[in-house]
Design a protein around this motif. Structure first.
Motif, short mmCIF file in Angstrom:
data_model
loop_
_atom_site.label_atom_id
_atom_site.label_comp_id
_atom_site.label_asym_id
_atom_site.label_seq_id
_atom_site.Cartn_x
_atom_site.Cartn_y
_atom_site.Cartn_z
N ASN A 116 0.74 -1.05 0.14
CA ASN A 116 -0.12 -0.04 -0.06
C ASN A 116 0.86 1.21 -0.11
O ASN A 116 1.94 1.34 0.47
N ALA A 128 2.34 1.27 -10.89
CA ALA A 128 2.03 1.36 -9.69
C ALA A 128 0.64 0.54 -9.30
O ALA A 128 0.54 -0.14 -8.33
N LEU A 215 -2.71 2.40 8.74
CA LEU A 215 -3.35 3.66 9.37
C LEU A 215 -2.56 4.83 9.32
O LEU A 215 -2.95 5.93 9.07
N ARG A 217 0.11 5.70 7.45
CA ARG A 217 0.24 6.09 6.21
C ARG A 217 -0.96 6.73 5.55
O ARG A 217 -0.87 7.90 5.16
C1 HXC Z 1 3.29 6.41 -6.11
C2 HXC Z 1 4.58 4.37 -6.08
C3 HXC Z 1 4.62 4.86 -4.72
C4 HXC Z 1 4.25 5.87 -4.00
C5 HXC Z 1 5.84 2.93 -5.45
N1 HXC Z 1 5.36 3.37 -6.51
N2 HXC Z 1 5.48 3.81 -4.27
N3 HXC Z 1 3.74 5.48 -6.76
N4 HXC Z 1 3.38 6.71 -4.78
N5 HXC Z 1 4.45 6.13 -2.57
C6 HXC Z 1 5.22 2.84 -7.85
C7 HXC Z 1 6.74 2.83 -8.42
O1 HXC Z 1 7.11 4.08 -9.01
C8 HXC Z 1 6.48 1.85 -9.66
O2 HXC Z 1 5.88 2.33 -10.69
C9 HXC Z 1 5.40 0.77 -9.02
O3 HXC Z 1 4.80 1.46 -7.69
C10 HXC Z 1 6.17 -0.30 -8.46
O4 HXC Z 1 7.19 0.00 -7.27
P1 HXC Z 1 8.32 -0.82 -7.06
O5 HXC Z 1 8.87 -0.26 -5.58
O6 HXC Z 1 9.20 -1.37 -8.09
O7 HXC Z 1 7.29 -2.14 -6.45
P2 HXC Z 1 7.80 -3.32 -5.23
O8 HXC Z 1 9.08 -3.29 -4.91
O9 HXC Z 1 7.27 -4.52 -5.84
O10 HXC Z 1 7.01 -2.60 -4.16
C11 HXC Z 1 5.73 -2.77 -3.92
C12 HXC Z 1 4.99 -1.58 -3.03
C13 HXC Z 1 5.85 -1.15 -1.84
C14 HXC Z 1 3.53 -1.70 -2.95
C15 HXC Z 1 5.27 -0.30 -4.09
O11 HXC Z 1 5.18 -0.19 -1.02
C16 HXC Z 1 5.87 -2.60 -1.17
O12 HXC Z 1 6.34 -3.33 -1.37
N6 HXC Z 1 4.88 -2.47 0.06
C17 HXC Z 1 4.82 -3.55 0.84
C18 HXC Z 1 4.85 -3.35 2.30
C19 HXC Z 1 3.64 -2.56 2.44
O13 HXC Z 1 3.50 -1.76 1.92
N7 HXC Z 1 2.78 -2.91 3.68
C20 HXC Z 1 1.67 -1.89 4.01
C21 HXC Z 1 0.57 -2.81 3.96
S1 HXC Z 1 -0.78 -1.97 4.80
P3 HXC Z 1 6.88 2.98 -12.06
O14 HXC Z 1 5.61 3.44 -12.90
O15 HXC Z 1 7.59 4.03 -11.36
O16 HXC Z 1 7.35 1.88 -12.63
C22 HXC Z 1 -2.00 -2.43 4.07
C23 HXC Z 1 -3.43 -2.00 4.66
C24 HXC Z 1 -4.08 -0.94 4.30
O17 HXC Z 1 -1.98 -2.66 2.87
C25 HXC Z 1 -4.92 -0.20 5.13
C26 HXC Z 1 -4.68 1.08 5.44
C27 HXC Z 1 -5.59 1.76 6.44
#
Ligand code: HXC
Length: 275
Positions: A116, A128, A215, A217
């Protein structure tokens, strides 16, 4: 260890569940080193279950496995399987094989791995959007599919982890809402297709859970004050709330429940907006 997001032996001695409720059972958990799924795993393990937690980050996954095992003073209670990306079906098959080699079976599956970030539609790149769909939705599919053979044998139970974003529009969460809507649909579909095999498939949809990365974030620090006006039960959720519901869904008490999305959000989504 973050004690705000961790259970202890009081969960058994002072809680609602029988200490040996899951003795002899084995759980397979993606995202188990994260916050919510980690506490779900703790609850299962405290009630006698063994668990394999699957994650991308080796150090984080191994540390979580060690700490959860420590809760029951059994270093073999939790197996860490690291360097696994749920987007790879092959890696998920390997993780299932390693789990069965270690514990002999899989009864419960938690498909919890999720990605996320906050991003508005105008700035969200196709890649993304695809990344989150792939981690959340394809990852959930891969998890369930890789475990199917074992679930058939054990007549086991799958719990997907969803959200409430897609019940209404939540700004900057279009990618996550779309993925979670797909997960709800997948859970219901598997309930119908796998029910005749004795496999149950449900979803849990956490609301605003305190002290979680998601939350923080999404809402920032100001969220806590706003929450009371938005949550009928007048408090943020806890990881324990999600763990308790998880235990219920996997317990024999829920043996006639399948295809359900269990919303655990203090009644929040009924107000029709997240913020
Ligand atoms: C816009 C973004 C971005 C951001 C990444 N991207 N972060 N775009 N804003 N903040 C874009 C990148 O530019 C890229 O697009 C594409 O997403 C893929 O990015 P990568 O870094 O290559 O991907 P990856 O390494 O696979 O990472 C996946 C991820 C990362 C989702 C982007 O955040 C992650 O691994 N997260 C895992 C941990 C996590 O997020 N946990 C939280 C879960 S909480 P382009 O076009 O440039 O190629 C949850 C509950 C939600 O889910 C409940 C909330 C209340």
């Amino acid at each position: 260890m973050n004690t705000e997001n961790s259970l202890n032996s009081k969960f058994v001695t002072e809680g609602s569940w029988r200490a040996d409720l899951f003795k002899g059972k084995v759980a397979f958990v993606t995202g188990g080193a994260g916050t919510i799924c980690r506490v779900q795993t703790e609850a299962l393990v405290l009630l006698g279950c063994k668990a394999a937690i699957v994650g991308r980050n080796q150090e984080r996954t191994e540390r979580a496995a060690k700490e959860i095992s420590g809760l029951v003073k059994d270093e073999d209670a939790v197996l860490a399987i690291a360097d696994v990306d749920v987007r790879s079906f092959k890696q998920m098959e390997d993780a299932v094989r390693i789990t069965v080699q270690k514990f002999g079976r899989i009864d419960f599956v938690i498909a919890g791995a999720a990605g996320n970030f906050i991003c508005d539609f105008a700035n969200l790149s196709p890649n993304a959007f695809k990344s989150v769909i792939d981690i959340d939705l394809l990852g959930s599919f891969n998890t369930a599919k890789a475990c199917l053979k074992e679930l058939k044998k054990s007549k086991g139970s799958i719990l997907f982890v969803s959200a409430t974003f897609h019940y209404y529009g939540v700004p900057f969460q279009g990618h996550v809402g779309a993925a979670k809507a797909g997960i709800d649909a997948l859970a219901k579909n598997l309930a119908v297709e796998l029910g005749p095999l004795g496999i149950r498939s449900n979803c849990i949809a956490p609301g605003a859970i305190d002290n979680t990365e998601g939350l923080k974030r999404l809402a920032g620090e100001k969220y806590r004050e706003k929450a009371l006006a938005k949550i009928p039960l007048q408090r943020l959720g806890s990881t324990r709330d999600i763990a308790e519901s998880t235990v219920f869904i996997f317990s024999p008490a829920a043996s006639y429940i399948t295809g359900t999305v269990l919303v655990v959000d203090g009644g929040m989504w009924h107000l029709g907006t997240y913020f």
